[in-house]
Design an enzyme around this catalytic site. Structure first.
Site, PDB file in Angstrom:
ATOM      1  N   LYS A  89       0.822  -1.207   0.000  1.00  0.00           N
ATOM      2  CA  LYS A  89       0.000   0.000   0.000  1.00  0.00           C
ATOM      3  C   LYS A  89       0.867   1.274   0.000  1.00  0.00           C
ATOM      4  O   LYS A  89       0.433   2.323  -0.455  1.00  0.00           O
ATOM      5  CB  LYS A  89      -0.927   0.020   1.216  1.00  0.00           C
ATOM      6  CG  LYS A  89      -1.828  -1.195   1.386  1.00  0.00           C
ATOM      7  CD  LYS A  89      -2.848  -1.320   0.277  1.00  0.00           C
ATOM      8  CE  LYS A  89      -3.969  -2.286   0.607  1.00  0.00           C
ATOM      9  NZ  LYS A  89      -3.543  -3.696   0.715  1.00  0.00           N
TER      10      LYS A  89
HETATM   11  C1  LIG Z   1      -4.185  -4.836   0.269  1.00  0.00           C
HETATM   12  C2  LIG Z   1      -3.356  -6.037   0.188  1.00  0.00           C
HETATM   13  C3  LIG Z   1      -3.616  -7.038  -0.766  1.00  0.00           C
HETATM   14  C4  LIG Z   1      -4.784  -6.969  -1.709  1.00  0.00           C
HETATM   15  O1  LIG Z   1      -4.643  -5.964  -2.673  1.00  0.00           O
HETATM   16  P1  LIG Z   1      -5.920  -5.434  -3.474  1.00  0.00           P
HETATM   17  O2  LIG Z   1      -5.427  -4.299  -4.274  1.00  0.00           O
HETATM   18  O3  LIG Z   1      -6.917  -5.013  -2.424  1.00  0.00           O
HETATM   19  O4  LIG Z   1      -6.434  -6.570  -4.283  1.00  0.00           O
HETATM   20  C5  LIG Z   1      -2.762  -8.121  -0.828  1.00  0.00           C
HETATM   21  N1  LIG Z   1      -1.729  -8.235   0.022  1.00  0.00           N
HETATM   22  C6  LIG Z   1      -1.457  -7.298   0.962  1.00  0.00           C
HETATM   23  C7  LIG Z   1      -0.307  -7.510   1.873  1.00  0.00           C
HETATM   24  C8  LIG Z   1      -2.241  -6.168   1.068  1.00  0.00           C
HETATM   25  O5  LIG Z   1      -1.960  -5.245   1.992  1.00  0.00           O
END
Ligand SMILES: *Cc1c(COP(=O)(O)O)cnc(C)c1O
Length: 495
Positions: free
Chosen positions: A112
């Protein structure tokens, strides 16, 4: 050429990129989508000699067409700096024949950070461009990682406040600790009695509350979103797929134009949608492998053409993917419906009312770029174990879901193209699950003892983000019911 953004739920009224970023979600509850997907205007060979920041500019300028070169370059420079613990920002690590694209070298050690380190700058720039005087209130629902990354990105950013809702019993101990120790006068962290979908639905309801919006405006506030529904999150995520490809090219691991497969551990469908956009821009990607955990609503969707959230919500060891309503899928549905807002809205209304919808055969036939599968809890743990035994490389639980599904994909299809697996979190963020998978003899160790052990067995340094929370004081202890979310926000704003 200028790109404008349309809502997925109403035809007409397109807005500029900066307006779409400011609003987050369209007033009609729809998501903003670019009116066309731009093609890369530099060759892969040219891009291969660029730094991460330079590639970011080449990709993002094509989408954020109302930003000046200076504005965009300034946002990029502020985002991808020493907050990341490696100059390359997103390194590729080869293990067992696949390339792991490590997207966890930012401030909060999950992917993120890739988008949330730039979103605050895109947002404040957008506010300036549109002469917004209100204070911007970021409302965020998190399944664990978005919350901390958004808090870190927005903490003490002038002209903004941020409220994060997380499921009190649905995140890992380290995730929770990262959030409740967050500094910054403008930050507010709230645990809710409910799961991630409750938090996300609650936040969407607050966004959709017109009366509240008017009242806020009177008081000098307006909402925006740091969730992956914001186009300002999605666009920066396209960058690292382009970057990964051109670095493989630079290192002569692939030939110019050679197709690769991309594997993405998926929750809200934001990350994989970014990879899909990268493909539409002309990046030579063949399959987009969509990996789910036991909340396998997307696997079922790709298999049957029916999206059905009426099922038990599972708490898994990959909590950031414990999601039954993948918001960003709406952008794909809109597209395969022929950019038909009305048709898309019908399906989204059905999802809200009945918890499900089905797409037509014609729409389904446009999903051939995607391959969906899922990994059980056992398979996920086994994957961490086996990869460690074989190579010494330790991956986190989310990445392991992707790795496990990738193995299934290869077995099923015999497709051995070069593959990039999105590695979305540091194993240090999910230490207990990871270490239990490596060897169950570690089960009786304390959380931070396990961290030291992980460092020892993997030969990696403990990230600063983990060192910090060892001693940081708890600054947030607010808990509320789902029904109290709106009041909680108003209390925080003092209105
Ligand atoms: C948010 C997240 C995901 C999923 O990603 P999306 O864009 O919501 O599909 C997968 N792995 C981790 C570690 C995340 O923080």
């Amino acid at each position: 050429m200028e790109i404008l953004y349309n809502s997925t739920r109403t035809k007409g009224n397109p807005v500029t990129a900066s307006q779409a970023i400011l609003k987050g979600l369209s007033d009609d509850g729809g998501l903003y989508v670019p009116d066309r997907i731009p093609a890369l205007d530099k060759s892969l060979e040219e891009l291969s000699h660029m730094t991460y920041g330079q590639v970011a500019y080449e990709v993002m300028k094509l989408y954020l067409t109302d930003f000046t070169e200076e504005e965009l370059k300034s946002c990029i420079a502020k985002a991808y700096d020493s907050k990341f613990d490696t100059e390359v920002i997103a390194p590729l690590v080869e293990a067992d024949g696949a390339f792991y694209l490590e997207l966890f070298h930012g401030a909060t050690i999950a992917f993120k950070d890739m988008a949330l380190s730039i979103l605050p700058h895109l947002l404040t720039t957008s506010a300036k461009k549109n002469h917004v005087k209100n204070e911007i209130v970021i409302l965020t629902a998190t399944s664990g990682d978005t919350g901390k990354a958004a808090l870190a990105g927005f903490a003490d950013v002038e002209g903004t406040r941020i409220v994060v809702f997380y499921p009190k019993n649905g995140v890992s101990p380290i995730q929770e600790r990262q959030m409740v120790t967050q500094k910054g006068k403008n930050t507010y962290v709230v645990g809710i009695h409910g799961n991630f979908d409750d938090a996300q639905t609650g936040v969407k309801q607050i966004f959709g509350d017109k009366e509240l919006g008017e009242y806020m405006n009177e008081k000098g506030f307006q909402f925006s979103s740091a969730n992956s529904i914001n186009i300002g999150r999605l666009v920066p995520q396209i960058v690292y797929y382009v970057y990964a490809y051109v670095k493989l090219l630079e290192e002569e691991r692939i030939k110019d134009g050679e197709k690769i497969n991309v594997v993405v551990p998926t929750g809200n469908f934001g990350n994989i949608l970014a990879a899909f956009y990268a493909k539409q821009m002309g990046l030579p990607i063949d399959k987009l492998v969509c990996a789910s955990n036991e909340n396998k609503v997307l696997f079922d969707f790709f298999t049957t053409g029916t999206y059905d959230r009426n099922r038990e919500f599972m708490l898994t060891s990959s909590p950031s993917m414990d999601i039954l309503i993948s918001s960003n899928l709406e952008r794909l549905i809109y597209r395969i419906a022929g950019n038909d807002a009305e048709k898309n809205k019908e399906m989204m209304d059905a999802l809200k009312k009945d918890g499900k919808y089905s797409i037509s055969e014609e729409m389904k036939s446009q999903l051939s770029d995607f391959y969906g599968n899922y990994a059980s809890e056992e398979e996920t743990a086994q994957t961490i174990h086996d990869l460690y035994e074989k190579t010494g490389y330790v991956i986190d639980t989310h990445t392991a879901v992707a790795s496990s599904v990738y193995n299934k994909f290869k077995k099923e299809t015999g497709d051995n193209k070069t593959a990039v697996i999105a590695s979305t979190a540091s194993p240090y963020k999910f230490t207990r699950s990871v270490m239990n998978a490596v060897d169950n003899q570690y089960d009786n160790m304390g959380d931070f003892e396990l961290v030291d052990k992980l460092s020892e067995i993997s030969g990696t340094e403990i990230p600063a983000a983990i060192e910090e929370i060892k001693s940081a004081p708890v600054l947030h202890d607010h808990i509320c019911e789902i029904s109290e979310m709106k009041q909680t926000v108003m209390d925080f704003l003092g209105i």
